[in-house]
Motif scaffolding. Structure first.
Motif, PDB file in Angstrom:
ATOM      1  N   PRO A 181     -15.082 -93.423   6.636  1.00 11.18           N
ATOM      2  CA  PRO A 181     -15.345 -91.748   6.443  1.00 11.18           C
ATOM      3  C   PRO A 181     -16.085 -91.623   5.469  1.00 11.18           C
ATOM      4  O   PRO A 181     -14.354 -91.698   4.974  1.00 11.18           O
ATOM      5  CB  PRO A 181     -14.841 -91.271   8.090  1.00 11.18           C
ATOM      6  CG  PRO A 181     -14.680 -92.448   8.402  1.00 11.18           C
ATOM      7  CD  PRO A 181     -14.860 -93.762   7.560  1.00 11.18           C
ATOM      8  N   GLY A 182     -16.364 -90.531   4.985  1.00 18.19           N
ATOM      9  CA  GLY A 182     -15.454 -89.867   3.462  1.00 18.19           C
ATOM     10  C   GLY A 182     -15.757 -91.462   1.620  1.00 18.19           C
ATOM     11  O   GLY A 182     -15.843 -90.816   1.102  1.00 18.19           O
ATOM     12  N   THR A 183     -16.940 -92.219   2.379  1.00 15.95           N
ATOM     13  CA  THR A 183     -17.319 -93.200   1.019  1.00 15.95           C
ATOM     14  C   THR A 183     -18.735 -93.364   1.333  1.00 15.95           C
ATOM     15  O   THR A 183     -19.237 -92.633   2.136  1.00 15.95           O
ATOM     16  CB  THR A 183     -17.212 -94.569   1.978  1.00 15.95           C
ATOM     17  OG1 THR A 183     -15.500 -94.198   1.513  1.00 15.95           O
ATOM     18  CG2 THR A 183     -17.233 -95.144   0.620  1.00 15.95           C
TER      19      THR A 183
ATOM     20  N   TYR B 267     -13.426 -86.497  -7.111  1.00 11.01           N
ATOM     21  CA  TYR B 267     -13.866 -87.819  -5.705  1.00 11.01           C
ATOM     22  C   TYR B 267     -13.148 -88.812  -6.737  1.00 11.01           C
ATOM     23  O   TYR B 267     -12.517 -89.448  -7.642  1.00 11.01           O
ATOM     24  CB  TYR B 267     -15.100 -87.759  -6.085  1.00 11.01           C
ATOM     25  CG  TYR B 267     -16.024 -87.355  -5.552  1.00 11.01           C
ATOM     26  CD1 TYR B 267     -16.463 -86.996  -4.602  1.00 11.01           C
ATOM     27  CD2 TYR B 267     -16.584 -86.088  -6.510  1.00 11.01           C
ATOM     28  CE1 TYR B 267     -17.495 -85.933  -3.741  1.00 11.01           C
ATOM     29  CE2 TYR B 267     -17.797 -85.902  -6.265  1.00 11.01           C
ATOM     30  CZ  TYR B 267     -18.210 -84.995  -5.086  1.00 11.01           C
ATOM     31  OH  TYR B 267     -18.992 -84.542  -4.642  1.00 11.01           O
TER      32      TYR B 267
ATOM     33  N   ASN C 299     -21.606 -84.217   3.413  1.00  7.46           N
ATOM     34  CA  ASN C 299     -20.813 -85.751   4.491  1.00  7.46           C
ATOM     35  C   ASN C 299     -19.240 -85.329   3.860  1.00  7.46           C
ATOM     36  O   ASN C 299     -19.128 -86.299   4.216  1.00  7.46           O
ATOM     37  CB  ASN C 299     -21.859 -86.861   3.989  1.00  7.46           C
ATOM     38  CG  ASN C 299     -22.786 -86.707   4.518  1.00  7.46           C
ATOM     39  OD1 ASN C 299     -23.374 -87.123   5.632  1.00  7.46           O
ATOM     40  ND2 ASN C 299     -24.394 -86.251   3.838  1.00  7.46           N
ATOM     41  N   LYS C 300     -18.790 -84.643   3.225  1.00 11.13           N
ATOM     42  CA  LYS C 300     -17.593 -84.061   3.121  1.00 11.13           C
ATOM     43  C   LYS C 300     -17.229 -85.785   2.660  1.00 11.13           C
ATOM     44  O   LYS C 300     -16.048 -86.176   3.202  1.00 11.13           O
ATOM     45  CB  LYS C 300     -16.639 -84.307   4.757  1.00 11.13           C
ATOM     46  CG  LYS C 300     -17.618 -82.656   5.244  1.00 11.13           C
ATOM     47  CD  LYS C 300     -16.229 -82.542   6.396  1.00 11.13           C
ATOM     48  CE  LYS C 300     -16.646 -81.344   6.768  1.00 11.13           C
ATOM     49  NZ  LYS C 300     -16.508 -81.273   8.395  1.00 11.13           N
ATOM     50  N   ILE C 301     -18.065 -85.829   1.088  1.00  6.81           N
ATOM     51  CA  ILE C 301     -17.658 -87.161   0.630  1.00  6.81           C
ATOM     52  C   ILE C 301     -16.480 -87.147   0.273  1.00  6.81           C
ATOM     53  O   ILE C 301     -16.048 -86.201  -0.478  1.00  6.81           O
ATOM     54  CB  ILE C 301     -18.651 -87.741  -0.426  1.00  6.81           C
ATOM     55  CG1 ILE C 301     -19.938 -88.032   0.929  1.00  6.81           C
ATOM     56  CG2 ILE C 301     -17.903 -89.267  -0.980  1.00  6.81           C
ATOM     57  CD1 ILE C 301     -19.659 -89.125   1.231  1.00  6.81           C
ATOM     58  N   ASP C 302     -15.284 -88.033  -0.458  1.00 13.31           N
ATOM     59  CA  ASP C 302     -14.184 -87.869  -1.222  1.00 13.31           C
ATOM     60  C   ASP C 302     -13.840 -89.158  -2.111  1.00 13.31           C
ATOM     61  O   ASP C 302     -13.055 -89.220  -2.758  1.00 13.31           O
ATOM     62  CB  ASP C 302     -12.463 -87.591  -0.429  1.00 13.31           C
ATOM     63  CG  ASP C 302     -12.929 -89.016   0.661  1.00 13.31           C
ATOM     64  OD1 ASP C 302     -13.040 -89.938   0.674  1.00 13.31           O
ATOM     65  OD2 ASP C 302     -11.743 -88.557   1.733  1.00 13.31           O
ATOM     66  N   THR C 303     -14.717 -90.522  -2.101  1.00 17.20           N
ATOM     67  CA  THR C 303     -14.722 -91.731  -2.416  1.00 17.20           C
ATOM     68  C   THR C 303     -16.564 -91.731  -2.752  1.00 17.20           C
ATOM     69  O   THR C 303     -17.212 -91.795  -2.099  1.00 17.20           O
ATOM     70  CB  THR C 303     -14.235 -92.133  -1.702  1.00 17.20           C
ATOM     71  OG1 THR C 303     -13.031 -91.737  -1.407  1.00 17.20           O
ATOM     72  CG2 THR C 303     -14.091 -93.849  -2.658  1.00 17.20           C
TER      73      THR C 303
END
Length: 812
Positions: free
Chosen positions: A446-448, A558, A524-528
């Motif tokens: 998740p978050g990718t 990111y 999508n709350k992407i952090d990576t």
């Protein structure tokens, strides 16, 4: 742009022997053609089998007989060896062809027959000419001077015979050599001599054949009128060629050269020649030659915009020779382009799929040559895969059914993954087996998000993997604009100034690659971001892209990891327990200076030209010392000590202890999970040019895979390999593949390395912070790198100091 496939040079040999006087009339011509054609219905492999039987019988008789009978059979054997060598070359079996030619030259020399001796030596020189850039060729590859010597020797022997056909052949070969060497005027004169001697023979076929290469050398030399006159002479003479198939071949090759000339008259000559070939439909006529004529004529009509006629001609070519895979892929590609032009996307995709299928059939037998690090596969065949992927991406946008759209995107991405694997194979020259998964992972943590840009001629395509779905975004920036921006940015990032210009250029990059997907990333709350760069995009770090609105670099928004391809990495997280570490550090190089490649040595000296003695290409004790001092890494000792203290399970090799032998033994005999190398590393355009410096010798990239072959590494691979002082060659978009190559060769799950060598102080700070973050057990590798880059940027604002490091492979 005109299709140049007709202009591929090849040769054909015709040997006519008049018995019993043992007088040999020999002719051959080096001509322009799409591919060699044999007589109707004759398959190369069948012909080779037939020749194999004849050669075995002749060899046995030569060994058994003596006197004139043995001599006669020896000459017959030489003739058959020459014929088989030609066929072996057509099938890409150059090593076997070399053996035949060497034996033919030996027999003809021992028998004292100058005719076959000239032909054998000339064919040998011609073979070496062909394989100069084919690295899979295992025979002796002489220098250019040796090739020229063989061709001249063949010519000199031919002159002693007075046989005009033989002299014409020798001059044609010399002319081709000159032309490929860039000596255009010499090539033109040699080809003129070939025509002169051919005209002294009574062979109309020889007269026609000798003029084909003259057309091209005249064109290259800027003699358009001479080229046209020569082409017209071929037309007039070809009508007198009695062999139907020979006449068809000559006309096809004529079309291949005249299509490259300028003007309507040349275009008409080319079309007329192809139409004449198509019109020969008598029993025994070579169907593949007719098929090729249909295919090449269709290419002309595609260039002229007559799509409907092009489609018809291409379909007729395919119907005539559906099993001619080495030709059919071109025809199917032409058909795909034509269908695209009229908006028939589904038919275009089907044609492109068939083209790729044909390539896959012949690919194992394709001899691979290299030009500036890129293989002939990349130049000849990869564009077909790219055009199929492009068609699929456009189709994914057009279809309304979501499942069909996703299937098209998945197929496009898998096609592109094949190209990613091929690029890495090219980097290793096929010496390293690149293992690719058969499919792309369907889900990531998740978050990718997977950012997958594709550089096309007129646009930048982005495939974005988020969650379990894919998206396609088209960005209106052409290849040249993108390339020039990246080129300037990559150069400036290696310097410490012009930060304003860097931000302007990196802002453009952000607008092209990040802005179009920013809303999806936020939703999508992407952090990576896992980045799969394409081409020149490999030369600039994503971390340095500038968000003008937020006044932040991308790494501040990111976590970032780079992978060479989605089928080339494993996203699963490894256990972090028992993290045994090997640290190898080199402050000042030792005897390794004498082992540095000439190109690297010269470039390093040029950076210190004021102190160089004897010129920048001179190796000397004084210049070695300049190189040594230039490569001193002042902060390596502090870096090594920091890592030693961070973990009790750390083995250190420092200065003289960091020898190639010691390092190799440590890696082979101990199951290290982390390997840190604080020494200069260099990644060029191919693996054989890439190395890491030990104190006494170079650790070549090709050697890495041997170090990690033990069972312990297959069961528990290296979790992290760090190269803290490596750099990639400037302006070479293949060089960054070295970092990916290190990961694949070593089996390491992750590699942390730099695109350029930054200041020692900032590098030490980044390494110290990175390992401190990682040791908490609460950060992924990508998060640890992000935090370390933040720390360095606080001390050194310019991206030169912190954006050079990229994390390749597993980011967890």
């Amino acid at each position: 742009m005109m299709n140049n496939s007709l202009a591929v040079r090849t040769s054909f040999l015709a040997l006519v022997i008049f018995w019993p006087a043992i007088a040999v009339t020999t002719w051959a011509a080096e001509v322009k053609a799409p591919t060699p054609y044999r007589d109707s219905g004759a398959d190369n492999e069948q012909l080779i089998d037939q020749l194999n039987r004849e050669i075995r019988l002749l060899k046995a008789s030569v060994n058994r007989l003596s006197g004139s009978e043995a001599e006669r059979n020896g000459l017959a054997l030489t003739k058959q060896l020459l014929r088989r060598s030609e066929l072996l070359q057509l099938n890409g079996l150059f090593n076997l062809a070399l053996l035949d030619l060497q034996l033919a030259a030996e027999i003809s020399a021992s028998n004292g027959n100058p005719l076959l001796q000239s032909m054998s030596i000339g064919a040998l020189g011609e073979l070496f000419h062909k394989v100069q850039n084919i690295e899979s060729f295992q025979g002796v590859q002489p220098e250019s001077e040796k090739i020229a010597e063989l061709l001249q020797q063949s010519h000199d022997i031919a002159m002693t015979t007075g046989v005009p056909q033989l002299i014409s052949i020798a001059n044609t070969r010399i002319g081709n050599w000159y032309q490929d060497s860039g000596e255009n005027d010499s090539a033109l004169q040699a080809h003129k001599r070939a025509v002169y001697y051919a005209d002294q023979s009574n062979s109309i076929l020889m007269q026609s054949s000798s003029r084909i290469p003259l057309i091209d050398s005249a064109r290259v030399a800027g003699k358009q009128d001479l080229a046209l006159i020569t082409a017209q002479e071929v037309v007039s003479r070809s009508s007198g060629i009695t062999s139907t198939n020979s006449r068809m071949e000559i006309l096809l090759k004529l079309a291949g050269n005249t299509v490259l000339l300028e003007g309507k008259e040349a275009r008409f000559l080319s079309k007329d020649a192809l139409v004449s070939v198509i019109g020969i439909n008598t029993p025994g006529a070579n169907r593949r030659v007719r098929a090729a004529a249909f295919g090449e004529l269709s290419s002309i009509y595609v260039a002229e915009g007559d799509t409907e006629r092009a489609i018809d001609l291409t379909q007729r070519a395919i119907a005539l020779a559906p099993d001619a895979h080495h030709l059919a892929y071109k025809w199917e590609r032409t058909l795909g382009r034509a269908h695209n032009d009229v908006g028939d996307r589904e038919l275009a995709i089907l044609a492109y799929r068939r083209a790729v299928s044909h390539i896959d059939r012949v690919r194992p037998n394709i001899p691979i040559s290299y030009d500036e690090g890129r293989s002939s596969f990349q130049s000849e065949f990869a564009p077909v895969y790219l055009e199929l992927a492009d068609a699929l991406l456009i189709h994914s946008d057009a279809v309304k059914d979501q499942i069909q759209s996703q299937n098209a995107l998945v197929e496009a991405q898998m096609i592109l993954e094949q190209l990613k694997g091929s690029e890495l194979q090219d980097y290793y020259r096929g010496a390293c087996v690149i293992e690719q998964a058969s499919s792309i992972g369907e889900s990531y943590p998740p978050g990718t998000a997977i950012l997958y840009p594709v550089i096309l001629d007129k646009r930048l395509a982005i495939i974005l993997n988020v969650g379990d779905s894919l998206r396609h975004i088209s960005v209106p920036v052409d290849r040249d604009t993108l390339g020039s921006t990246v080129g300037v940015l990559a150069e400036l990032l290696r310097l410490e100034g012009k930060q304003g210009t860097i931000r302007r250029l990196s802002r453009n990059m952000y607008q092209w690659l990040i802005d179009p997907i920013s809303d999806v990333l936020a939703e999508n709350k992407i952090d990576t971001i896992v980045y799969v760069p394409d081409g020149v995009l490999r030369t600039v770090p994503l971390a340095a892209f500038w968000n003008q609105e937020a006044e932040q670099y991308l790494f501040e928004q990111y976590q970032i990891a780079t992978v060479p391809g989605l089928t080339l990495m494993n996203p699963e997280q490894l256990s972090r327990q028992n993290r045994t570490t090997l640290v190898a550090g080199l402050r000042e190089p030792g005897d390794v200076i004498a082992k540095l490649p000439a190109e690297y040595y010269t470039e390093a000296l040029s950076d210190n030209a004021a102190g160089v003695r004897g010129g920048i290409d001179s190796r000397s004790a004084g210049n070695d010392e300049i190189i040594r001092q230039q490569h001193v890494l002042e902060f390596v000792q502090d870096e090594v000590e920091t890592l030693r203290q961070a973990s009790p399970a750390t083995k250190v090799l420092y200065e003289e202890e960091f020898s190639l032998t010691n390092f190799s033994e440590e890696v082979r005999n101990n199951p290290y999970r982390v390997i840190h190398v604080a020494s200069h590393g260099w990644f060029g355009g191919k693996a054989e040019d890439s190395f890491i410096m030990a104190h006494d010798d170079l650790l070549k990239l090709n050697q890495l895979s041997d170090l990690f072959k033990s069972k312990q590494y297959s069961e528990k691979p290296v979790e992290l390999l760090v190269l803290s002082a490596c750099q990639t060659a400037k302006g070479n978009d293949l060089a960054p593949l070295g970092l990916s190559g290190v990961a694949l060769a070593s089996g390491a799950r992750s590699v942390l390395g730099s695109l350029w060598l930054a200041a020692d102080e900032s590098t030490q700070l980044l390494m110290e912070t990175f390992y401190a973050n990682l040791s908490t057990g609460k950060m992924t590798k990508s998060a640890a790198l992000q935090a370390a880059q933040r720390e360095v940027r606080f001390e050194f604002d310019h991206p030169y100091y912190w954006s050079n490091f990229i994390l390749v492979g597993n980011w967890l």
